[in-house]
Design an enzyme around this catalytic site. Structure first.
Site, PDB file in Angstrom:
ATOM      1  N   CYS A 316       0.866  -1.171   0.000  1.00 28.15           N
ATOM      2  CA  CYS A 316       0.000   0.000   0.000  1.00 28.15           C
ATOM      3  C   CYS A 316       0.907   1.225   0.000  1.00 28.15           C
ATOM      4  O   CYS A 316       2.127   1.107  -0.082  1.00 28.15           O
ATOM      5  CB  CYS A 316      -0.955   0.003   1.195  1.00 28.15           C
ATOM      6  SG  CYS A 316      -0.140  -0.175   2.796  1.00 28.15           S
ATOM      7  N   THR A 317       0.342   2.412   0.110  1.00 25.46           N
ATOM      8  CA  THR A 317       1.127   3.632  -0.060  1.00 25.46           C
ATOM      9  C   THR A 317       2.221   3.773   0.982  1.00 25.46           C
ATOM     10  O   THR A 317       3.386   3.999   0.658  1.00 25.46           O
ATOM     11  CB  THR A 317       0.214   4.866  -0.016  1.00 25.46           C
ATOM     12  OG1 THR A 317      -0.819   4.718  -0.989  1.00 25.46           O
ATOM     13  CG2 THR A 317       1.004   6.133  -0.296  1.00 25.46           C
TER      14      THR A 317
END
Length: 422
Positions: A316-317
């Site tokens: 994810c980010t």
């Protein structure tokens, strides 16, 4: 002109009358058949608050299908160009869900203050960190953080800093000196020893204000986080540094021996994603299945996978969604779980674009980044998307995303420059 993403701080006024609304121009992709009153009321609130800032409301578009949320002649307003220029955050549908859940009832906010000495882009930064740990008294931790920021004059600190009984999550920024000072102080606190944080250059304040508060959950997930033992490191996925992640990706293939899973929203995948990672079937991460039993519902990439032997690479980010969701998958019986330490942003900084397609969507005023490309070609270089233009199918689609001007739809989509100019 096209409407870009709305500032998140302007999405919470429910008091306006729906009768004040103007007709809403729609995206060619818009499939919304009719407006819902709750969105209409909030949209009228957006009109009033945007007008107070001298900005353009999506409902004010007359001849165009879209309108910018800011125009060049409005960018002289007080809180640097960032308030008019960017300050994008979660899409309206996520913000609306947060409001309906009461997430903002205890908001402790202050406006961003522009420093008279901050004259170059090198003075500003974006700060990201999270730390999962058991906290007995979140309100005491909140008071300590608020006091430190106030007592030390860190008036440029802005963004979203959330504290819960399971840790802290920060998507913020400010003057680089302030951001570094605050991050180092957080790292020195007994409950946050070992904190990993990243600081990125920015052209100004990338958030309109500081939202420092206690929340029941640090991320949006169906049912919340309370029942997930994510504060226990041995329950979470094994973190891989960017170099090891790159090596494991190189060994992946189309079989389910290794599953690469993107734990972001679908429109983030459209902006950019790793090789072998299918597009999430859930529109937003909060919809990701959360059944806790081994035979319970799992995301599409894991359906049919062997819980004992399948290697699952999650990304994810920044990393927090993976740490939380991996603890849930561990409860489901999955054994070989791996996450990307520091998230995508850390990988792109350390390893470049190898095995990465497109650019990275971010929830701040920058909207999207591609560190390797921007370093090579300059900060203003067009950032490629990972999918074709969703209007004309051109392969030259660029970021940032644009929003459907119908606030009842508010769908984020990707377009090429030619379609953006229409």
């Amino acid at each position: 002109m096209l409407l870009q993403a709305q500032p998140s701080g302007l999405l919470h006024n429910r008091s306006a009358s729906p009768s004040t609304l103007q007709p809403v121009a729609r995206s060619p992709l818009c499939t919304t058949a009719h407006a819902r009153p709750s969105r209409d009321c909030r949209n009228a609130g957006i009109q009033q608050q945007l007008a107070a800032l001298g900005l353009c409301c999506p409902c004010c578009s007359s001849s165009n299908s879209f309108s910018h949320h800011s125009h060049p002649h409005t960018r002289h307003i007080a809180v640097s160009t960032a308030v008019a220029d960017a300050v994008a955050a979660e899409p309206a549908r996520q913000e609306a869900a947060a409001v309906s859940d009461g997430d903002f009832d205890t908001d402790i906010s202050t406006p961003v203050q522009q420093s008279p000495t901050a004259t170059t882009s090198k003075d500003w930064s974006v700060l990201n960190f999270y730390h999962l740990v058991d906290i007995t008294d979140p309100q005491e931790v909140l008071a300590r953080h608020k006091a430190y920021i106030t007592d030390n004059g860190l008036t440029s600190i802005c963004g979203r800093i959330y504290i819960s009984s399971q840790g802290i999550n920060c998507q913020g920024g400010g003057l680089k000196t302030h951001a570094e000072q605050y991050a180092e102080w957080v790292k020195s606190q007994s409950e946050f020893q070992g904190l990993f944080y990243t600081i990125w250059p920015a052209s100004g304040a990338m958030f309109p204000k500081l939202r420092l508060k206690v929340k029941p959950s640090l991320i949006s997930l169906a049912g919340g986080m309370a029942a997930i033992p994510c504060t226990k490191p041995d329950i979470r996925a094994t973190p891989l540094n960017p170099a090891d992640w790159k090596q494991k990706l190189a060994e992946a293939d189309s079989s389910k021996r290794v599953v690469v899973m993107d734990l972001r929203n679908d429109y983030e995948w459209d902006a950019g994603h790793f090789d072998w990672a299918p597009r999430p079937q859930e529109e937003v991460f909060a919809e990701t299945p959360v059944g806790v039993h081994t035979d319970g519902e799992v995301p599409a990439p894991l359906q049919g996978a062997d819980p004992e032997n399948t290697e699952i690479m999650m990304y994810c980010t920044g990393g927090i969604r993976c740490d939380v969701y991996s603890a849930l998958l561990r409860q489901k019986g999955f054994k070989r779980l791996y996450s990307l330490h520091g998230g995508i942003q850390n990988y792109l900084r350390e390893e470049g674009n190898k095995h990465w397609n497109g650019s990275l969507f971010v929830f701040d005023g920058r909207m999207a980044i591609n560190p390797t490309l921007q370093q090579q070609c300059g900060e203003d270089t067009p950032l490629p998307a990972a999918v074709p233009c969703q209007l004309c199918s051109s392969e030259q689609a660029v970021l940032p995303h644009v929003n459907c001007a119908n606030m009842d739809c508010n769908e984020l989509f990707i377009a090429c420059n030619s379609c953006k100019a229409k």
